[in-house]
Design a protein around this motif. Structure first.
Motif, PDB file in Angstrom:
ATOM      1  N   SER A 268     -35.589  42.792   1.764  1.00 36.44           N
ATOM      2  CA  SER A 268     -34.710  41.760   1.234  1.00 36.44           C
ATOM      3  C   SER A 268     -35.409  40.954   0.160  1.00 36.44           C
ATOM      4  O   SER A 268     -34.848  40.671  -0.903  1.00 36.44           O
ATOM      5  CB  SER A 268     -34.282  40.810   2.356  1.00 36.44           C
ATOM      6  OG  SER A 268     -33.304  41.378   3.162  1.00 36.44           O
TER       7      SER A 268
ATOM      8  N   TRP B  21     -29.264  43.150  12.071  1.00 43.19           N
ATOM      9  CA  TRP B  21     -27.910  42.608  12.143  1.00 43.19           C
ATOM     10  C   TRP B  21     -27.546  42.539  13.607  1.00 43.19           C
ATOM     11  O   TRP B  21     -27.537  43.523  14.297  1.00 43.19           O
ATOM     12  CB  TRP B  21     -26.917  43.563  11.453  1.00 43.19           C
ATOM     13  CG  TRP B  21     -26.860  43.404   9.989  1.00 43.19           C
ATOM     14  CD1 TRP B  21     -27.600  44.078   9.076  1.00 43.19           C
ATOM     15  CD2 TRP B  21     -26.014  42.535   9.277  1.00 43.19           C
ATOM     16  NE1 TRP B  21     -27.280  43.676   7.809  1.00 43.19           N
ATOM     17  CE2 TRP B  21     -26.295  42.716   7.906  1.00 43.19           C
ATOM     18  CE3 TRP B  21     -25.031  41.605   9.626  1.00 43.19           C
ATOM     19  CZ2 TRP B  21     -25.648  42.029   6.903  1.00 43.19           C
ATOM     20  CZ3 TRP B  21     -24.391  40.916   8.634  1.00 43.19           C
ATOM     21  CH2 TRP B  21     -24.698  41.127   7.270  1.00 43.19           C
TER      22      TRP B  21
ATOM     23  N   SER C 175     -28.010  42.292   3.054  1.00 39.42           N
ATOM     24  CA  SER C 175     -27.696  43.290   4.083  1.00 39.42           C
ATOM     25  C   SER C 175     -28.899  44.014   4.677  1.00 39.42           C
ATOM     26  O   SER C 175     -28.793  44.584   5.739  1.00 39.42           O
ATOM     27  CB  SER C 175     -26.720  44.317   3.513  1.00 39.42           C
ATOM     28  OG  SER C 175     -27.231  44.812   2.303  1.00 39.42           O
TER      29      SER C 175
ATOM     30  N   SER D   2     -30.661  34.334   1.249  1.00 39.38           N
ATOM     31  CA  SER D   2     -29.263  34.274   0.820  1.00 39.38           C
ATOM     32  C   SER D   2     -28.988  32.973   0.104  1.00 39.38           C
ATOM     33  O   SER D   2     -28.226  32.921  -0.866  1.00 39.38           O
ATOM     34  CB  SER D   2     -28.328  34.400   2.019  1.00 39.38           C
ATOM     35  OG  SER D   2     -28.732  35.436   2.862  1.00 39.38           O
TER      36      SER D   2
ATOM     37  N   ALA E   6     -35.277  41.222  11.166  1.00 38.27           N
ATOM     38  CA  ALA E   6     -33.976  40.552  11.185  1.00 38.27           C
ATOM     39  C   ALA E   6     -32.861  41.566  11.267  1.00 38.27           C
ATOM     40  O   ALA E   6     -32.191  41.868  10.290  1.00 38.27           O
ATOM     41  CB  ALA E   6     -33.828  39.716   9.921  1.00 38.27           C
TER      42      ALA E   6
ATOM     43  N   ARG F  40     -26.006  36.159   8.739  1.00 35.01           N
ATOM     44  CA  ARG F  40     -27.298  36.673   9.191  1.00 35.01           C
ATOM     45  C   ARG F  40     -27.929  35.707  10.165  1.00 35.01           C
ATOM     46  O   ARG F  40     -27.696  34.504  10.107  1.00 35.01           O
ATOM     47  CB  ARG F  40     -28.239  36.901   8.006  1.00 35.01           C
ATOM     48  CG  ARG F  40     -27.800  37.989   7.067  1.00 35.01           C
ATOM     49  CD  ARG F  40     -27.594  39.322   7.756  1.00 35.01           C
ATOM     50  NE  ARG F  40     -28.814  39.854   8.364  1.00 35.01           N
ATOM     51  CZ  ARG F  40     -29.695  40.633   7.737  1.00 35.01           C
ATOM     52  NH1 ARG F  40     -29.505  40.982   6.490  1.00 35.01           N
ATOM     53  NH2 ARG F  40     -30.778  41.074   8.372  1.00 35.01           N
ATOM     54  N   ARG F  41     -28.716  36.296  11.059  1.00 31.97           N
ATOM     55  CA  ARG F  41     -29.271  35.456  12.106  1.00 31.97           C
ATOM     56  C   ARG F  41     -30.722  35.102  11.916  1.00 31.97           C
ATOM     57  O   ARG F  41     -31.245  34.256  12.617  1.00 31.97           O
ATOM     58  CB  ARG F  41     -29.096  36.145  13.451  1.00 31.97           C
ATOM     59  CG  ARG F  41     -27.684  35.974  13.897  1.00 31.97           C
ATOM     60  CD  ARG F  41     -27.347  36.622  15.177  1.00 31.97           C
ATOM     61  NE  ARG F  41     -28.451  36.787  16.082  1.00 31.97           N
ATOM     62  CZ  ARG F  41     -28.274  37.012  17.373  1.00 31.97           C
ATOM     63  NH1 ARG F  41     -27.065  37.058  17.871  1.00 31.97           N
ATOM     64  NH2 ARG F  41     -29.315  37.203  18.157  1.00 31.97           N
ATOM     65  N   SER F  42     -31.347  35.752  11.000  1.00 38.22           N
ATOM     66  CA  SER F  42     -32.750  35.417  10.814  1.00 38.22           C
ATOM     67  C   SER F  42     -32.843  34.297   9.799  1.00 38.22           C
ATOM     68  O   SER F  42     -32.246  34.385   8.724  1.00 38.22           O
ATOM     69  CB  SER F  42     -33.501  36.627  10.296  1.00 38.22           C
ATOM     70  OG  SER F  42     -34.747  36.206   9.794  1.00 38.22           O
TER      71      SER F  42
ATOM     72  N   ILE G  19     -33.809  35.493   6.274  1.00 38.61           N
ATOM     73  CA  ILE G  19     -32.748  36.092   5.468  1.00 38.61           C
ATOM     74  C   ILE G  19     -31.780  35.015   5.003  1.00 38.61           C
ATOM     75  O   ILE G  19     -31.259  35.078   3.874  1.00 38.61           O
ATOM     76  CB  ILE G  19     -31.992  37.171   6.267  1.00 38.61           C
ATOM     77  CG1 ILE G  19     -32.965  38.170   6.837  1.00 38.61           C
ATOM     78  CG2 ILE G  19     -30.952  37.850   5.407  1.00 38.61           C
ATOM     79  CD1 ILE G  19     -33.665  38.984   5.788  1.00 38.61           C
TER      80      ILE G  19
ATOM     81  N   GLY H 234     -24.076  35.954   3.204  1.00 41.85           N
ATOM     82  CA  GLY H 234     -25.391  36.125   3.801  1.00 41.85           C
ATOM     83  C   GLY H 234     -25.779  34.944   4.670  1.00 41.85           C
ATOM     84  O   GLY H 234     -26.264  35.103   5.788  1.00 41.85           O
TER      85      GLY H 234
ATOM     86  N   THR I 132     -32.123  44.879   6.811  1.00 41.42           N
ATOM     87  CA  THR I 132     -32.641  44.347   8.068  1.00 41.42           C
ATOM     88  C   THR I 132     -34.109  44.015   7.966  1.00 41.42           C
ATOM     89  O   THR I 132     -34.608  43.140   8.659  1.00 41.42           O
ATOM     90  CB  THR I 132     -32.460  45.368   9.202  1.00 41.42           C
ATOM     91  OG1 THR I 132     -33.008  46.602   8.770  1.00 41.42           O
ATOM     92  CG2 THR I 132     -31.001  45.538   9.528  1.00 41.42           C
TER      93      THR I 132
END
Lengths: 631, 191, 102
Positions: free
Chosen positions: B38, B92, B31, C36, B90, C27-29, C32, C23, B33
């Motif tokens: 992360s 959301w 979650s 995930s 990144a 998520r779009r990146s 990430i 995830g 950004t």
């Protein structure tokens, strides 16, 4: 030796055809002509040898069958590649190869300079081979093979000038109408095979006698064969292709559409006469069609303006005489007329060819006139041919035609009708023949002639052309002297073992017929002279009749309406309703459906990683359920 | 008995802590950004997982987890994130809503199914673990297994690592030679 | 075994896995997403280890180690891709990286 010469006769033109075809450009154009002429001349020599050989035998042994190998076999049926040498076939061999060699020689001069000369001579050689196969074949199957091949050669030669749409159309028309006849003939052969188990002449004819009580079969067989004969010989009702076939070069018209191919129908009837005799109704039908054609063709010839077409209709008419003779059962007379007709008709065509050649291709008689002074020898040849055609003694036509007419008198009431038709035909023959003669040669040279006539190095034509015309003129003069009905009949005696006549005319009937026929012929000539030469009479105006004749009794239009229109309509309907949507649609539809399906499934190819991942996750979820429940 | 129950209690405490850390950091990974956070959360996740492994008597795996995963792989991640700098942000962002619903649905379905599956199949048997010796999960056992029962897996894994190494080099190679397509056009050096 | 039974560990593993799935899907990146993915793999690893303990055999741990090795390889390649993309100034957004669309 007899059979060997028969094989040589048959195969020599084929070898020439193949040689010319395979040699291509390696052989000169002249060379191909010489090769073809030589081959056909060799054929003639071989035919003469066979003839002499047969002469040396007793009449009842004059039948030799020589089989090369079994060509076709199925079950209990066998057909050999066999050649039959008997009086009838030798007769035809001599006519075909003899007149053929003269005409091919003529073509050397006529086709000189044409770019496609080699193709022409190859086709001519092919034709001679096919015709010889037809007449020499030892069974009906080979006859059929030759039959089809002469149809093919005719198609190739009529459409020889490939750049001329009328020629192509005429070739197609000839072929299609012949194909119709071929179809009926094949059906007849099927019946024969079914009921007699063979197609060899002797065996079939013998076994067919046992079928005499089965009226359906014999009549159908005879009818089928008649259909083929009618188509090939351009008789009513399948006559419309012959005038159009004049699109071909003049030697083609002479050889194929006068002397030989169109007479194949007569040959068929005479050869298969045992089958026809089992079906007397069909025989009467054949005679009737012949008589009707005599009159029909004669009438149409009266209004023709193209010199070749007049001669074409004349051919049609004369073959009507032959059909009349064969239908009556007067086989030898029919064949005799075939022989003399070959001479004088070929003569007329070739002489007309000289005229056409001199006028640089012009065939319209209305533009001609006064050629008598410019081409005297041609005029003489033409005159000889015309007199022979009309049947004036001592020219050849007289001896043959009148015998046929006389024989009709022996056939009861129907015979009288036929006789009358034949006499009417004689009148018409005189009329149109001399009309043609006077229009082309009579009077003063027309403006067109003065402008376009060019002599060939001071002579009327090249040597090959003039010499052959001269030979034919001599033959047309003396050719009839081999039989004088009632007195001296070598021809009938010669053909007797093969085809016994059903009718015999008495001496008195012969005399009456002859006198009447000659008289009417001369009357017709006189009327023509009155109108066209002396210009003292006028053609009656009769508009309706004239139109009827000029439109050839509307046969072409009728066939167009009955056959072409419905067929075209049906195929159009079929095409738009069935083929378009179904076949084309199926093909195109399949492609489109596939493309559509592809497009649809391509929507899944988003390129988006997340959608793919979602798909995987979702399927995993589903699979898990499946796994659990199944396990 | 008391000691045992105290030991049991201790284990429970450790377990709860580790489990929560694990799940929490897992959620955090997904979650945040900021990719840096992360990655850090993932390191935490890996660490708590290592603790869980220890509780499951898989000492070697735990050690490997910390050394390899958290130590090497995550460091590599952090290096890349540092290299990318701002580019790696990144947030959301929106997407087609059906994606979100579908994703949540799939994940939920998976969750439920696995639970159900395991519940159904295993029933109460999952309470009876096997007894293990002290050498269970130790390097000796792992090594022996790798070189005897699972030699093929061992070898193939090494091939995979080799392929990855080559791939990494290829992907990371400078576009100097210009053979890999859409690189910046090279400037010819005039010598 | 003291402490929770294997079931508890499995529960944790499943939740971890589901979290990882969310995830990956949401998520779009790409970075990430990779992280995930690691979460998912770790969830699976935990399940493997748990079952290995349950059975008393070491095979699950071997499997887990192999998974770790493969995960490492995959991360190498994935990061290489991301770096390559970044170097070419391509936007790091999986929704935009659709060249392989059909």
């Amino acid at each position: 030796m007899i059979t060997t010469s028969a094989w040589v006769c048959l195969l020599s033109p084929l070898v020439a055809c193949l040689a010319i075809a395979l040699a291509g450009n390696r052989i000169s154009r002249r060379g191909s002509g010489y090769l073809a002429t030589g081959a056909v001349a060799l054929s003639f020599a071989a035919a003469v040898v066979a003839f002499v050989g047969l002469l040396g035998e007793q009449p009842d042994e004059r039948s030799h069958l020589s089989t090369a190998w079994t060509w076709l076999g199925g079950g209990s049926y066998h057909s050999g590649l066999s050649v039959l040498v008997d009086p009838l076939s030798v007769f035809m061999m001599l006519v075909v190869s003899g007149v053929g060699s003269l005409i091919v020689a003529y073509s050397l001069g006529y086709m000189d300079g044409d770019d496609e000369e080699r193709r022409f001579f190859a086709y001519m050689a092919l034709f001679v081979f096919s015709m010889l196969l037809l007449v020499q074949g030892g069974n009906l199957l080979l006859l059929l093979a030759g039959w089809g091949m002469v149809g093919l050669s005719s198609y190739l030669l009529i459409g020889f000038n490939q750049r001329r749409p009328q020629a192509i159309a005429a070739a197609k028309k000839a072929f299609v109408m012949n194909a119709f006849g071929d179809a009926t003939m094949v059906l007849a052969l099927f019946l024969l095979v079914q009921h007699t188990g063979t197609l060899d002449f002797a065996a079939t004819f013998e076994r067919a006698q046992g079928l005499a009580s089965n009226h359906w079969v014999v009549n159908l067989v005879a009818l089928g064969l008649l259909g083929g004969a009618v188509a090939k010989s351009a008789q009513l009702p399948l006559q419309t292709w012959l005038p159009d076939a004049m699109e071909g070069p003049t030697p083609v018209s002479a050889l194929i559409h006068a002397a030989t191919m169109v007479t194949a129908g007569v040959y068929l009837i005479v050869r298969a006469h045992p089958l026809f005799e089992l079906a007397p109704t069909v025989e009467d039908l054949a005679a009737g069609l012949g008589a009707a054609t005599i009159l029909l063709a004669g009438l149409i010839a009266l209004v023709q303006t193209d010199v070749k077409r007049v001669i074409a209709y004349s051919t049609m008419s004369q073959i009507g005489y032959m059909f009349l003779g064969a239908g009556l059962g007067s086989y030898a007379n029919g064949m005799f007329h075939l022989l003399t007709h070959a001479f004088f008709k070929a003569l007329l065509f070739l002489a007309a060819g000289l005229v056409i050649h001199a006028l640089a291709g012009e065939q319209d008689m209305r533009r001609m006139g006064g050629l008598r002074r410019l081409m005297p020898r041609t005029w003489l040849a033409f005159l000889v041919g015309a007199l022979a055609l009309v049947g004036v003694p001592p020219f050849s036509g007289f001896f043959s035609k009148d015998s046929i007419l006389a024989a009709a008198l022996d056939h009861g009431t129907y015979g009288y009708v036929l006789w009358a038709a034949g006499l009417g035909g004689a009148l018409l023959t005189g009329l149109y023949t001399f009309r043609m003669l006077f229009l082309v040669f009579g009077g003063e040279p027309s403006p067109f002639v003065r402008e376009h006539h060019h002599a060939h190095e001071g002579k009327e034509g090249p040597l090959s052309m003039t010499a052959t015309v001269a030979v034919l003129a001599v033959l047309a003069t003396v050719g009839g002297w081999i039989q004088l009905a009632g007195v001296w009949t070598p021809v009938s005696d010669w053909l007797f073992p093969v085809a016994e006549p059903l009718v015999e005319a008495t001496g008195r009937q012969e005399a009456i017929s002859s006198v009447l026929a000659v008289g009417l012929g001369l009357l017709g000539a006189a009327i023509a002279w009155w109108i066209y030469a002396a210009r003292r009479g006028r053609v009656p105006r009769l508009r309706a009749v004239r139109t009827l004749l000029e439109r050839k009794f509307y046969f072409d239009e009728a066939y167009d309406l009955v056959f072409y229109w419905p067929a075209a309509a049906i195929s159009r309907a079929w095409g738009s309703l069935v083929e378009g949507p179904l076949v084309g649609g199926a093909g195109a539809g399949l492609g489109q459906a596939t493309r559509g399906a592809g497009r649809l499934t391509a929507r899944a190819q988003t390129g988006l990683l997340r959608s793919y991942a979602l798909a995987i996750a979702a399927s995993l979820a589903v699979l898990a359920v499946v796994f659990i429940s199944v396990r | 008995m008391l000691l045992a129950s105290f030991g049991n209690f201790l284990v429970w405490v450790v377990w709860i802590a580790a489990a929560f850390a694990c799940l929490g950091s897992g959620v955090a990974v997904v979650s945040f950004t900021n990719p840096f956070y992360s990655a850090l959360a993932l390191i935490g996740n890996l660490g708590s997982l290592a603790v869980l492994y220890l509780l499951l008597a898989a000492e070697f795996v735990a050690a490997a987890q910390v050394l390899v995963y958290a130590g090497a792989v995550m460091v590599m991640f952090l290096f890349v994130i540092a290299y990318l700098g701002g580019q790696a942000d990144a947030p959301w962002a929106g997407g087609p809503s059906w994606q979100t619903i579908g994703a949540v649905g799939a994940a939920a379905a998976l969750l439920v199914e696995v639970v159900v599956a395991i519940g159904l199949k295993a029933g109460g048997r999952l309470s009876d673990e096997a007894d293990v010796r002290r050498s269970f999960g130790g390097p000796a056992q792992i090594g022996r297994l790798f070189l005897t029962d699972h030699l093929l897996a061992f070898e193939i894994t090494s091939v995979v690592l080799l392929a990855a190494a080559v791939g990494g080099v290829v992907l990371g190679a400078h576009a100097r030679r210009g053979e890999w397509g859409s690189a910046a056009p090279e400037r010819r050096r005039t010598t | 075994m003291p402490g929770p039974t294997v079931t508890w560990y499995l529960a944790v593993s499943v939740v971890l896995f589901a979290t990882g799935v969310l995830g990956v899907l949401l998520r779009r990146s790409p970075l990430i997403v990779l992280l995930s993915l690691e979460i998912m793999l770790n969830g699976a690893n935990l399940a493997l280890i748990a079952f290995s303990r349950y059975q008393g055999r070491g095979d699950g741990q071997i499997f887990a180690l192999s998974v770790m090795a493969v995960a490492a390889s995959e991360v190498v390649v994935g990061l290489g891709l991301i770096v390559a993309l970044a170097r070419r100034k391509v936007a790091l957004d999986v929704d935009k990286l659709t060249t392989l669309r059909g």
